[in-house]
Write a protein that holds these residues in place. Sequence first.
Motif, PDB file in Angstrom:
ATOM      1  N   ASN A 200       0.844  -1.192   0.000  1.00 36.19           N
ATOM      2  CA  ASN A 200       0.000   0.000   0.000  1.00 36.19           C
ATOM      3  C   ASN A 200       0.882   1.246   0.000  1.00 36.19           C
ATOM      4  OD1 ASN A 200      -2.395  -1.524   0.282  1.00 36.19           O
ATOM      5  ND2 ASN A 200      -2.143  -1.561   2.514  1.00 36.19           N
ATOM      6  N   LEU A 201       0.495   2.247  -0.766  1.00 36.77           N
ATOM      7  CA  LEU A 201       1.128   3.559  -0.700  1.00 36.77           C
ATOM      8  C   LEU A 201       0.194   4.471   0.076  1.00 36.77           C
ATOM      9  CD1 LEU A 201       2.545   4.026  -4.330  1.00 36.77           C
ATOM     10  CD2 LEU A 201       3.569   2.866  -2.352  1.00 36.77           C
ATOM     11  N   PRO A 207      -3.146   9.998  -6.827  1.00 38.75           N
ATOM     12  CA  PRO A 207      -2.101   9.037  -7.180  1.00 38.75           C
ATOM     13  C   PRO A 207      -0.756   9.684  -7.433  1.00 38.75           C
ATOM     14  CG  PRO A 207      -3.548   9.422  -9.048  1.00 38.75           C
ATOM     15  CD  PRO A 207      -4.168  10.136  -7.881  1.00 38.75           C
ATOM     16  N   ARG A 227      -1.178  -0.678  -4.393  1.00 38.64           N
ATOM     17  CA  ARG A 227      -2.500  -0.059  -4.232  1.00 38.64           C
ATOM     18  C   ARG A 227      -2.395   1.316  -3.588  1.00 38.64           C
ATOM     19  NH1 ARG A 227      -3.862  -5.575  -2.849  1.00 38.64           N
ATOM     20  NH2 ARG A 227      -5.197  -6.465  -4.500  1.00 38.64           N
ATOM     21  N   GLN A 228      -3.152   2.251  -4.155  1.00 35.55           N
ATOM     22  CA  GLN A 228      -3.316   3.582  -3.589  1.00 35.55           C
ATOM     23  C   GLN A 228      -4.816   3.833  -3.473  1.00 35.55           C
ATOM     24  OE1 GLN A 228      -0.615   6.606  -5.565  1.00 35.55           O
ATOM     25  NE2 GLN A 228      -0.458   4.960  -7.073  1.00 35.55           N
ATOM     26  N   SER A 247       3.205  -1.476   4.092  1.00 32.75           N
ATOM     27  CA  SER A 247       2.804  -0.182   3.538  1.00 32.75           C
ATOM     28  C   SER A 247       4.024   0.723   3.454  1.00 32.75           C
ATOM     29  CB  SER A 247       1.739   0.488   4.417  1.00 32.75           C
ATOM     30  OG  SER A 247       0.552  -0.254   4.455  1.00 32.75           O
TER      31      SER A 247
END
Length: 811
Positions: A200-201, A207, A227-228, A247
């Motif tokens: 995860n970001l 984005p 994933r963002q 993350s």
Amino acid sequence: MEAMNHKEEKAVSYTVRDLWERGKDHIPSHLTTGSHLIYSSPATLAFNSPGAEGFGVKRAGLSVPGSVMLIVSPGCCGRNTSSISTMPGYENRFFYLLMDETDLVTGRHLKRIPAAVEAICQGLYKKPSVVMICITCVDALLGTDMERVCRKAQERAGVPVRPCYMYALTREGRKPPMVHVRQSLYSMLEKREKDPRAVNLLGFFAPLDEGSELPSLLKQAGIWTIRQISTCPDMEEFMRMSEANFSLVLNTEARPAAEDMNRKLGIPYIELTRLYQIDQIHRQYMALGSALGRDLDDSLPMERAKEAMKKFREAYPDTVFAVGEALNANPFELALALVRYGFQVREIYAALAPEYFVYLRHLAVLSPKTRVYSNLDPSMLTYDGQGRGITMTIGKDAGWYHPGVPGVQWNSDIQPFGFGGVEALFKALYAAAEGKGDASGSLVRVGTHADLKEAGTLKETETTARGYRRVLTPFAPDQSGAVAALYGLGGINVVVDAGGCTGNICGFDEPRWLTQKAAVFSAGLRDMDAILGRDDKLIEKLTDAAERVGGSFAALIGTPVPAVIGTDFRALKRMAEKKVSLPILTVESTGMQWYDKGAEAAYRELFLTLADNNALRTKEGEKTVNVIGTIPMDIPEGLTEGLRQALQERGFEKIRLFGMGASLEDVKRAGDAALTIAASPAAIQAARDLEKRFGIPVEIGVPGAERLLPEEDLTGKRILILHQAVLAESLRRKALVRGAASVTCAAWFMMPGECSREGDVYLKEEEDLTDLVKRGSFDMILGDAVYRPLCGAFKGSWHDLPHFAVSGRWE
């Protein structure tokens, strides 16, 4: 100490060398936010009203796919949430439950929240994935248990309901609003089986720029699923963020949310910092690779960043930068990067925090004379960017101080990061220097989730609640009307708030603010100021501002916070008069009434305090007219000149438009006029006051208003006019002369007897207008275009009559 006051100005600044020598425990008060009034200018809009540019709590709260938001607040707090002008792409995602003074005392608004949530769900063709309840400083002070309220709403509506807190009072506290909203969003995730190739970001609500190399480096480490929250196409994909092996936290405000996810979901996290120093970016990536047990090859993106920087440096080696803080960067780290690349950074505009000293240490050696200003300090009212040798600006605030100087805003929603950010920045700087414009500040709206905003997605619903709005955004509040009435008169206008109200006033309700400097300040209240009632601290701030920037008077203007804690404005006025050598005005606005009430109070206080009792009627005065009530919220821009022309045709030579260009001297001499015209309901009482004091006759109306009527034949037409009552009545008179069969006026604002007739309608709820149109059999409506969705049954002709206080359109 190397504080500098230019001969032509008093804007306070310090060199980075002096700041480093002082140390992080002795930061000058001018460069912090707690010890002085907060100056409101276009350079500070992102601070006073975060939602105005980029992501504030409201936009951030809608990052979850398929979500909608109910804003529960006084009208003033939701004012800047305009899906038409300020938040395109968010139509039918914001809903409102407005509070009044009784709600403050009884808390009865909390009982209406479940019904409002149910009404939202019934009114959408597609049920939302979650309803976010956004509350404000008012409920913070009332101690509302929003978790409990959300549970009740969830039980009634059958959808997840989560709170988010727009508490400007806690901006600098342990858990600021933007920290909490991240925690609230990610709290919806539930534990799932881990995917060792997923990450995860966290940190941004938009984005990463496609030019960032971070995703490709992660893939080198075997991380294929990135994933963002902003790129999740639906709720299921968002929930799959629970599957991440770890993350990456790219913004420190996301750290508490990452800690929650680690504790609840077993997802550890690594922090990365957005940097513009190429060698430091490389070092950070090497550390990331070590943590992941992989060797990362960043040579290609690093080389592209170097080439972009070198190309700009070769073309413009003598560039002198000014760097602001309204940008996608830490201003001190960015300044250090520029200096290390061989450029000059003459000025930085930013509040200083202890954590920035890691960069100041190096700047103090490499560029000791770089000066640091705070956008928020009152002395910036006097700042003049001329003659400083700045040749390039970075940041919207820096650009505002140096109009005409090439620069980039660098504040797009889309987030630069790593070498890609460096490359993009220097390409943008090169384009700006070449005169090819700047696209780095374009607000690319993301996360709008089109499935909820198709045309006509709102449907009829049987459930409703008092104060519930699903079409109209809240109107301009009383505090905005007060500031507008006093604008441009040379006074120090202090909005007694935590910052957000001032940002809304200037950024959304005052069109002159962008081009006409004015001393509008926020009191900068924080939670303990409100809890302890620190009126003495406010007076100290006012005294400091008066001594440093001067003024012809000082005005203290109320908001919901002083309304909740019961601030005694009369006592506040007495305290100020003892400390400040200026006339003191107070306007006890609450943020829960509309603009006309605030403007009315401000006009009355202005003339009562500053109009000279000894003003004598002169020969010039016989040709002078006072026109009160011409603020942008009352009079369309195109009518101002027509009003002036109509009065000239009547023989007046001096026309004082109070609220639109009249001077303080005009206020003092108001008693020498031959006539006072009240051009809005807000002006009538002030006009009557002048009549009692000076014997000046009063006329109620808007001369020249007939220019706003359509040219078509009005004979036999049944007409509805939606605007402020004095303008509406002026239009009615002319329409009837032109043969209209009947004219009905309706408004959500004051409708005094002098400008209303039998059959006119005072509107309270959205349904009131819908019902009026259904039963009115009107042939024509004159009203702001934002009303049209509420008049779906109307089949006649519609003529747009903009009302700035309603739609923010001054035309």
